[in-house]
Design a protein around this motif. Structure first.
Motif, PDB file in Angstrom:
ATOM      1  N   ALA A 242       0.834  -1.207   0.000  1.00 50.98           N
ATOM      2  CA  ALA A 242       0.000   0.000   0.000  1.00 50.98           C
ATOM      3  C   ALA A 242       0.865   1.253   0.000  1.00 50.98           C
ATOM      4  N   MET A 243       1.984   1.216   0.720  1.00 52.35           N
ATOM      5  CA  MET A 243       2.890   2.366   0.737  1.00 52.35           C
ATOM      6  C   MET A 243       3.585   2.538  -0.617  1.00 52.35           C
ATOM      7  N   GLN A 244       3.903   1.417  -1.277  1.00 54.17           N
ATOM      8  CA  GLN A 244       4.483   1.511  -2.618  1.00 54.17           C
ATOM      9  C   GLN A 244       3.525   2.245  -3.557  1.00 54.17           C
ATOM     10  N   PHE A 245       2.250   1.911  -3.466  1.00 56.50           N
ATOM     11  CA  PHE A 245       1.231   2.554  -4.301  1.00 56.50           C
ATOM     12  C   PHE A 245       1.056   4.021  -3.900  1.00 56.50           C
ATOM     13  N   ARG A 246       0.990   4.275  -2.593  1.00 54.92           N
ATOM     14  CA  ARG A 246       0.765   5.640  -2.085  1.00 54.92           C
ATOM     15  C   ARG A 246       1.843   6.611  -2.561  1.00 54.92           C
ATOM     16  N   PHE A 247       3.105   6.163  -2.549  1.00 57.00           N
ATOM     17  CA  PHE A 247       4.205   7.061  -2.888  1.00 57.00           C
ATOM     18  C   PHE A 247       4.774   6.805  -4.285  1.00 57.00           C
ATOM     19  N   GLU A 248       4.020   6.091  -5.116  1.00 56.90           N
ATOM     20  CA  GLU A 248       4.484   5.757  -6.458  1.00 56.90           C
ATOM     21  C   GLU A 248       4.808   7.026  -7.252  1.00 56.90           C
ATOM     22  N   GLY A 249       6.009   7.040  -7.825  1.00 59.41           N
ATOM     23  CA  GLY A 249       6.403   8.145  -8.684  1.00 59.41           C
ATOM     24  C   GLY A 249       6.904   9.388  -7.973  1.00 59.41           C
ATOM     25  N   GLY A 250       6.972   9.357  -6.653  1.00 59.44           N
ATOM     26  CA  GLY A 250       7.437  10.542  -5.938  1.00 59.44           C
ATOM     27  C   GLY A 250       8.395  10.194  -4.818  1.00 59.44           C
ATOM     28  N   ASP A 251       8.917  11.231  -4.190  1.00 58.42           N
ATOM     29  CA  ASP A 251       9.787  11.027  -3.045  1.00 58.42           C
ATOM     30  C   ASP A 251       8.971  10.522  -1.864  1.00 58.42           C
ATOM     31  N   VAL A 252       9.636   9.808  -0.985  1.00 56.25           N
ATOM     32  CA  VAL A 252       9.002   9.313   0.232  1.00 56.25           C
ATOM     33  C   VAL A 252       9.435  10.213   1.378  1.00 56.25           C
ATOM     34  N   PRO A 253       8.508  10.999   1.946  1.00 56.35           N
ATOM     35  CA  PRO A 253       8.889  11.869   3.058  1.00 56.35           C
ATOM     36  C   PRO A 253       9.074  11.060   4.344  1.00 56.35           C
ATOM     37  N   ARG A 254       9.789  11.627   5.292  1.00 55.80           N
ATOM     38  CA  ARG A 254       9.966  10.969   6.584  1.00 55.80           C
ATOM     39  C   ARG A 254       8.625  10.935   7.312  1.00 55.80           C
ATOM     40  N   PRO A 255       8.239   9.753   7.825  1.00 51.59           N
ATOM     41  CA  PRO A 255       6.991   9.684   8.591  1.00 51.59           C
ATOM     42  C   PRO A 255       7.115  10.504   9.880  1.00 51.59           C
ATOM     43  N   PRO A 256       6.027  11.084  10.338  1.00 52.37           N
ATOM     44  CA  PRO A 256       6.099  11.887  11.565  1.00 52.37           C
ATOM     45  C   PRO A 256       6.429  11.053  12.805  1.00 52.37           C
ATOM     46  N   HIS A 257       6.239   9.747  12.717  1.00 54.25           N
ATOM     47  CA  HIS A 257       6.496   8.863  13.862  1.00 54.25           C
ATOM     48  C   HIS A 257       7.895   8.237  13.832  1.00 54.25           C
ATOM     49  N   TRP A 258       8.785   8.762  13.023  1.00 54.52           N
ATOM     50  CA  TRP A 258      10.104   8.153  12.838  1.00 54.52           C
ATOM     51  C   TRP A 258      11.168   9.230  12.975  1.00 54.52           C
ATOM     52  N   GLY A 259      12.259   8.925  13.706  1.00 54.46           N
ATOM     53  CA  GLY A 259      13.322   9.905  13.832  1.00 54.46           C
ATOM     54  C   GLY A 259      14.492   9.390  14.633  1.00 54.46           C
ATOM     55  N   GLY A 260      15.405  10.288  14.897  1.00 58.09           N
ATOM     56  CA  GLY A 260      16.653   9.912  15.545  1.00 58.09           C
ATOM     57  C   GLY A 260      16.722  10.277  17.005  1.00 58.09           C
ATOM     58  N   TYR A 261      17.645   9.586  17.677  1.00 55.51           N
ATOM     59  CA  TYR A 261      17.962   9.829  19.084  1.00 55.51           C
ATOM     60  C   TYR A 261      19.471   9.939  19.221  1.00 55.51           C
ATOM     61  N   ARG A 262      19.892  10.774  20.177  1.00 53.33           N
ATOM     62  CA  ARG A 262      21.319  10.963  20.433  1.00 53.33           C
ATOM     63  C   ARG A 262      21.614  10.618  21.896  1.00 53.33           C
TER      64      ARG A 262
END
Length: 194
Positions: free
Chosen positions: A136-156
């Motif tokens: 479903a994500m392949q279809f949703r973002f087909e042909g465009g860039d995939v932005p970072r999901p709001p629930h995903w990120g880094g920790y230091r």
């Protein structure tokens, strides 16, 4: 002999990258929840320097839940072929959105789509459900860039203690400990009994 733990880490990490057969950047991440229940898992180091050691994850994962309740962690690098370990302890903070965006953009497209499809650490009734979400994500973002999901990120992890452990014959190991009180300023160095 260096008295800067980051220079020493850089030297050891470079040797590990040249000599370890797989994932020299793999590190065990130990956290504890609000009740003190510990958990440990392997993650990958994706950045490091005097400001700390960075990894990325789904912010709905168990590790993220632990860090929200208790923003302290320990890291362990074990480079078996080099017979070395590095232990790091300190407080944890989120990296900036800009830093998370930059790293996310460097990931493979399938890894980016997987970050959207996964509800990391949550129960999954069947693998086919995750695979359908990925499609479903392949279809949703087909042909465009995939932005970072709001629930995903880094920790230091900002180190307050860094220990360098070197294997020696007959278990007469060498242990160098660097500590920084109060989080800022110079490092103190000492040795520990093996």
């Amino acid at each position: 002999m260096t008295t800067d733990p980051f220079s020493l880490f850089d030297a050891w990490f470079a040797e590990a990258q040249a000599g370890e057969p797989n994932d020299a950047n793999a590190m065990a991440l130990a956290t504890a929840d609000a009740t003190g229940q510990p958990a440990v898992r392997m993650v990958l180091l994706k950045g490091h320097g005097p400001d700390g050691f960075v990894f990325y994850t789904n912010r709905g994962s168990r590790k993220a839940d632990d860090l929200a309740a208790n923003a302290q962690a320990a890291l362990l690098f074990h480079w078996k072929s080099l017979r070395r370990q590095v232990r790091i302890e300190g407080p944890v903070s989120r990296v900036s959105d800009a830093e998370s965006d930059a790293y996310f953009a460097s990931r493979s497209r399938d890894s980016q789509l997987g970050a959207w499809a996964s509800e990391q650490s949550r129960p999954l009734a069947a693998r086919s459900i995750f695979e359908a979400r990925f499609e479903a994500m392949q279809f949703r973002f087909e042909g465009g860039d995939v932005p970072r999901p709001p629930h995903w990120g880094g920790y230091r992890v900002t180190p307050r203690r860094i220990e360098f452990w070197q294997d020696r014959a007959h278990r007469l190991h060498e242990r160098r400990l660097f500590t920084r009180d109060g989080g800022e300023g110079d490092w103190s160095e000492g040795l520990l009994y093996p």
